[in-house]
Structures are given as structure tokens and as C-alpha cells.
Design a protein around this motif. Structure first.
Motif, PDB file in Angstrom:
ATOM      1  N   GLU A 127       0.876  -1.152   0.027  1.00 41.13           N
ATOM      2  CA  GLU A 127       0.015  -0.003   0.056  1.00 41.13           C
ATOM      3  C   GLU A 127       0.628   1.217  -0.047  1.00 41.13           C
ATOM      4  O   GLU A 127       0.642   2.357  -0.653  1.00 41.13           O
ATOM      5  N   GLN A 128       1.908   1.237   0.620  1.00 49.57           N
ATOM      6  CA  GLN A 128       2.865   2.556   0.905  1.00 49.57           C
ATOM      7  C   GLN A 128       3.671   2.696  -0.487  1.00 49.57           C
ATOM      8  O   GLN A 128       3.767   3.698  -0.803  1.00 49.57           O
ATOM      9  N   TYR A 129       3.998   1.652  -0.888  1.00 53.20           N
ATOM     10  CA  TYR A 129       4.726   1.783  -2.362  1.00 53.20           C
ATOM     11  C   TYR A 129       3.791   1.905  -3.386  1.00 53.20           C
ATOM     12  O   TYR A 129       4.546   2.823  -4.097  1.00 53.20           O
ATOM     13  N   THR A 130       2.802   1.588  -3.449  1.00 51.84           N
ATOM     14  CA  THR A 130       1.868   2.298  -4.485  1.00 51.84           C
ATOM     15  C   THR A 130       1.487   3.645  -4.221  1.00 51.84           C
ATOM     16  O   THR A 130       1.507   4.353  -5.335  1.00 51.84           O
ATOM     17  N   GLU A 131       1.479   4.240  -3.080  1.00 56.64           N
ATOM     18  CA  GLU A 131       1.069   5.531  -2.692  1.00 56.64           C
ATOM     19  C   GLU A 131       2.389   6.282  -3.329  1.00 56.64           C
ATOM     20  O   GLU A 131       2.166   7.539  -3.751  1.00 56.64           O
ATOM     21  N   ARG A 132       3.419   5.783  -3.005  1.00 57.44           N
ATOM     22  CA  ARG A 132       4.876   6.487  -3.428  1.00 57.44           C
ATOM     23  C   ARG A 132       4.655   6.554  -5.030  1.00 57.44           C
ATOM     24  O   ARG A 132       5.194   7.626  -5.509  1.00 57.44           O
ATOM     25  N   ALA A 133       4.525   5.718  -5.740  1.00 56.59           N
ATOM     26  CA  ALA A 133       4.323   5.610  -7.182  1.00 56.59           C
ATOM     27  C   ALA A 133       3.187   6.682  -7.665  1.00 56.59           C
ATOM     28  O   ALA A 133       3.621   7.382  -8.459  1.00 56.59           O
ATOM     29  N   LEU A 134       2.403   6.703  -7.058  1.00 56.22           N
ATOM     30  CA  LEU A 134       1.195   7.385  -7.369  1.00 56.22           C
ATOM     31  C   LEU A 134       1.446   8.986  -7.310  1.00 56.22           C
ATOM     32  O   LEU A 134       1.492  10.001  -7.928  1.00 56.22           O
ATOM     33  N   ASP A 135       2.208   9.259  -6.226  1.00 51.91           N
ATOM     34  CA  ASP A 135       2.748  10.589  -5.578  1.00 51.91           C
ATOM     35  C   ASP A 135       3.868  10.908  -6.652  1.00 51.91           C
ATOM     36  O   ASP A 135       3.787  12.283  -7.266  1.00 51.91           O
ATOM     37  N   PHE A 136       4.793   9.934  -7.202  1.00 55.23           N
ATOM     38  CA  PHE A 136       5.870  10.342  -7.865  1.00 55.23           C
ATOM     39  C   PHE A 136       5.429  10.872  -9.551  1.00 55.23           C
ATOM     40  O   PHE A 136       5.383  11.814  -9.932  1.00 55.23           O
ATOM     41  N   LEU A 137       4.233   9.983  -9.746  1.00 55.37           N
ATOM     42  CA  LEU A 137       3.364  10.447 -11.014  1.00 55.37           C
ATOM     43  C   LEU A 137       2.810  11.618 -11.003  1.00 55.37           C
ATOM     44  O   LEU A 137       3.065  12.379 -12.252  1.00 55.37           O
ATOM     45  N   ARG A 138       2.259  12.192  -9.779  1.00 57.57           N
ATOM     46  CA  ARG A 138       1.549  13.303  -9.724  1.00 57.57           C
ATOM     47  C   ARG A 138       2.537  14.529  -9.788  1.00 57.57           C
ATOM     48  O   ARG A 138       2.285  15.553 -10.537  1.00 57.57           O
ATOM     49  N   GLN A 139       3.806  14.239  -9.316  1.00 57.79           N
ATOM     50  CA  GLN A 139       4.572  15.310  -9.534  1.00 57.79           C
ATOM     51  C   GLN A 139       5.095  15.545 -10.845  1.00 57.79           C
ATOM     52  O   GLN A 139       5.682  16.617 -11.176  1.00 57.79           O
ATOM     53  N   LYS A 140       4.964  14.730 -11.615  1.00 56.95           N
ATOM     54  CA  LYS A 140       5.203  14.449 -13.032  1.00 56.95           C
ATOM     55  C   LYS A 140       4.151  14.988 -14.058  1.00 56.95           C
ATOM     56  O   LYS A 140       4.317  14.607 -15.295  1.00 56.95           O
ATOM     57  N   GLY A 141       3.042  15.090 -13.474  1.00 56.87           N
ATOM     58  CA  GLY A 141       1.984  15.634 -14.099  1.00 56.87           C
ATOM     59  C   GLY A 141       0.970  14.670 -14.541  1.00 56.87           C
ATOM     60  O   GLY A 141      -0.012  14.828 -15.439  1.00 56.87           O
ATOM     61  N   PHE A 142       0.921  13.393 -13.897  1.00 57.20           N
ATOM     62  CA  PHE A 142      -0.020  12.098 -14.182  1.00 57.20           C
ATOM     63  C   PHE A 142      -0.809  11.844 -12.999  1.00 57.20           C
ATOM     64  O   PHE A 142      -0.207  11.387 -11.978  1.00 57.20           O
ATOM     65  N   ASP A 143      -1.914  12.570 -12.855  1.00 55.88           N
ATOM     66  CA  ASP A 143      -2.918  12.368 -11.728  1.00 55.88           C
ATOM     67  C   ASP A 143      -4.008  11.669 -11.827  1.00 55.88           C
ATOM     68  O   ASP A 143      -4.838  12.099 -12.821  1.00 55.88           O
ATOM     69  N   PHE A 144      -4.383  10.096 -11.557  1.00 53.88           N
ATOM     70  CA  PHE A 144      -5.280   9.503 -11.890  1.00 53.88           C
ATOM     71  C   PHE A 144      -6.216   9.391 -10.558  1.00 53.88           C
ATOM     72  O   PHE A 144      -6.824   8.726 -10.612  1.00 53.88           O
ATOM     73  N   LYS A 145      -5.934  10.043  -9.569  1.00 55.45           N
ATOM     74  CA  LYS A 145      -6.559   9.887  -8.385  1.00 55.45           C
ATOM     75  C   LYS A 145      -8.041  10.041  -8.266  1.00 55.45           C
ATOM     76  O   LYS A 145      -8.830   9.036  -7.796  1.00 55.45           O
ATOM     77  N   ASP A 146      -8.893  11.024  -9.196  1.00 52.08           N
ATOM     78  CA  ASP A 146     -10.136  11.204  -9.273  1.00 52.08           C
ATOM     79  C   ASP A 146     -10.810  10.135 -10.218  1.00 52.08           C
ATOM     80  O   ASP A 146     -11.920  10.099 -10.092  1.00 52.08           O
ATOM     81  N   ASN A 147      -9.831   9.206 -10.903  1.00 54.78           N
ATOM     82  CA  ASN A 147     -10.432   8.317 -11.790  1.00 54.78           C
ATOM     83  C   ASN A 147     -10.458   6.676 -11.555  1.00 54.78           C
ATOM     84  O   ASN A 147     -10.906   6.308 -12.389  1.00 54.78           O
ATOM     85  N   ILE A 148      -9.904   6.753 -10.512  1.00 54.20           N
ATOM     86  CA  ILE A 148      -9.536   5.270  -9.821  1.00 54.20           C
ATOM     87  C   ILE A 148     -10.971   4.573  -9.262  1.00 54.20           C
ATOM     88  O   ILE A 148     -11.647   5.168  -8.092  1.00 54.20           O
ATOM     89  N   GLU A 149     -11.467   3.470  -9.746  1.00 49.05           N
ATOM     90  CA  GLU A 149     -12.393   2.640  -8.980  1.00 49.05           C
ATOM     91  C   GLU A 149     -11.744   1.776  -8.160  1.00 49.05           C
ATOM     92  O   GLU A 149     -12.283   1.956  -7.153  1.00 49.05           O
ATOM     93  N   PHE A 150     -10.574   0.908  -8.307  1.00 49.77           N
ATOM     94  CA  PHE A 150      -9.935   0.427  -7.477  1.00 49.77           C
ATOM     95  C   PHE A 150      -8.641  -0.178  -7.800  1.00 49.77           C
ATOM     96  O   PHE A 150      -8.332   0.034  -9.160  1.00 49.77           O
TER      97      PHE A 150
END
Length: 277
Positions: free
Chosen positions: A242-265
């Protein structure tokens, strides 16, 4: 047939060859940009391996519309059509040797299947561990295989998307957080993410159904759970994922790829997942 001069490519460093081709840092990174896809390592991957993989994309960039499971399904259908049987939930626990040849395979520690020919496509080290002792394979060879270091693994994140929220992109995206596109196992840390490969899947729609994130990671990060099995992992293992998944998503947000509001699961798979399946 390979010319003698061509054999040099089997032992020439990919990174060294690229660096000799150009002094332009950006061009070097472009030429080595897909190295993560095949587990490329800066100081050990060969020019032949790198060139072969990239040439396959230059000759054809086709991809499976509904994922590569279609290939498995078709292979199973062909095997069954020709009288073969595909066994599920059968773990090979031993290769039986008779008269210095593999004569049978033991599964689940009890059942024996005899065969004239046996093909093992698992890790060579694991194959040798399961193989009965035979004079045909020298101890020097076994010890050499055991001593060879493994390449790094991949932590996969499968993001199932809300319907019609993310446009489908018919190409992969490589995202790097350092000045080099090569993943470096020596400096890698579980506490940060520096490289992510993004792929998109759809079902014929102009929107993506699933986004897969492939994050290179050292397999040693999972050593403490090496003796565990599927659905029988420690709580700490699940927390790590769970922690590593969040790290990867945070890394992508910093690079302009934010999928947060589009995730079903989200589903995840670690190197242990790939090992056990």
C-alpha cells in the motif's frame, strides 16, 4: 548464422556503446529509454540484448487489443484440440532423473507424471534445485548458476478506472525521476520511486479501462517474506504494498500524471506474486 565479428555484440556493454555513439545526454537517454522494459542494467546489459528488444519495436509496434491473455487462451485451445491436457494448481516439486535423464515430473509433492521430454521455463536456479542429482550436470555449473546475481524485479499496479474518465493512449509512457533512464539497483531504495512505465488497456473504446504501472524494484526488498505464499502473507507485506503504491502515484503526480479522481479500485503484484503464480 552469426558472423564472428557479430559475436562482439553479445559481450559489449549497451550503455558503453550508446555513450560512444553520442555525447548528447538527451539522445543517450532516448536510445536507452526502453531499457526498463527488459530489466536493463547500466553496467551489465549487453548491446545485443538492448538492440534486439528495440529492433522488435522498430519492425512492429503491434499490441494485443484485449491483453496478452488471448495468446494463452489460444495456446490452451490448440493443446486441447490436439489431445493434450492443461493442468491447473499443479506445482512442480521435483524433476525425477532415471538413467541420467529426466523421466518424470512430481507435482504437489505426490503425483508423478512420466514424460519422454520435459521443458522447464522457470528460473534456472529453481530448476536445478528441483532436479535429482545427475552426473550429466557438474557441480561447477550448479555452483556458478547459484552464484549469479538476479536482475531487479517489477512491482505492478493495476488501476481499474471509472468508466469514460481517462482517454486511451495507444502507446507506453516512460517516466523517469533522475538524469538517467537506466534503473540502478545499487542506488535504488524502497523509500522512493524513480522510474515508472505506464501502459493503457481498453476494450475497443476511446477511453481506457485499466492503467498498468510497472515500477522496477530490487527483489531483496521482499526477502523477509520469501517463505510466504499467496493469501498467506504478513500484515507488514500488505502495508508495504500500500505504501509503495502511494509512493508511485505521488511520483507520477509530481510529473503531471494524476489519476486520483479516476480510480475505481487498485490491484497490485510484487515480485513474490510473479514468483508464486
Amino acid at each position: 548464422i552469426i558472423a564472428r565479428s557479430g559475436m562482439d555484440h553479445f559481450r559489449t556493454s549497451a550503455s558503453k556503446t550508446i555513450n560512444e555513439l553520442t555525447n548528447d545526454t538527451i539522445l543517450r537517454n532516448v536510445l536507452s529509454g526502453t531499457s526498463m522494459l527488459y530489466g536493463g542494467i547500466y553496467d551489465s546489459s549487453t548491446w545485443y540484448h538492448h538492440a534486439m528488444v528495440n529492433n522488435s519495436y522498430l519492425e512492429s509496434s503491434y499490441r494485443m487489443v484485449n491483453g496478452t491473455m488471448e495468446i494463452s487462451d489460444e495456446l490452451i485451445a490448440v493443446i486441447r484440440a490436439n489431445g493434450g491436457t492443461v493442468l491447473e494448481n499443479k506445482e512442480v516439486t521435483r524433476f525425477v532423473v532415471k538413467d541420467n535423464s529426466v523421466s518424470a515430473v512430481e507435482v504437489n509433492g505426490e503425483e508423478i507424471y512420466e514424460a519422454k521430454n520435459v521443458i522447464s521455463n522457470i528460473h534456472p536456479r529453481k530448476t536445478l534445485q528441483l532436479l535429482d542429482k545427475t552426473r550429466n550436470i557438474k557441480n561447477a555449473y550448479i555452483n556458478r548458476v547459484k552464484s549469479l546475481p538476479n536482475s531487479y524485479g517489477v512491482f505492478s499496479i493495476y488501476i481499474v478506472l471509472k468508466k469514460n474518465t481517462v482517454p486511451y493512449l495507444n502507446h507506453n509512457i516512460y517516466v523517469h525521476g533522475t538524469d538517467s533512464t537506466w534503473f540502478d539497483p545499487k542506488t535504488s531504495s524502497k523509500d522512493r520511486v524513480d522510474n515508472v512505465l505506464i501502459t493503457f488497456q481498453n476494450n475497443g473504446s476511446k477511453y481506457a479501462d485499466v492503467i498498468t504501472l510497472m515500477v522496477p524494484i530490487n527483489t531483496s526488498e521482499f526477502n523477509q517474506w520469501a517463505d510466504s505464499t499467496v493469501e498467506r502473507r504478513a500484515k507488514e507485506y500488505k502495508e508495504f504494498k500500500e505504501q509503495y503504491t502511494e509512493r508511485a502515484l505521488d511520483f507520477l503526480r509530481q510529473k503531471g500524471f494524476d489519476f486520483k479522481d479516476n480510480i475505481e479500485f487498485i490491484l497490485t503484484a510484487s515480485p513474490l506474486t510473479f514468483r508464486d503464480y
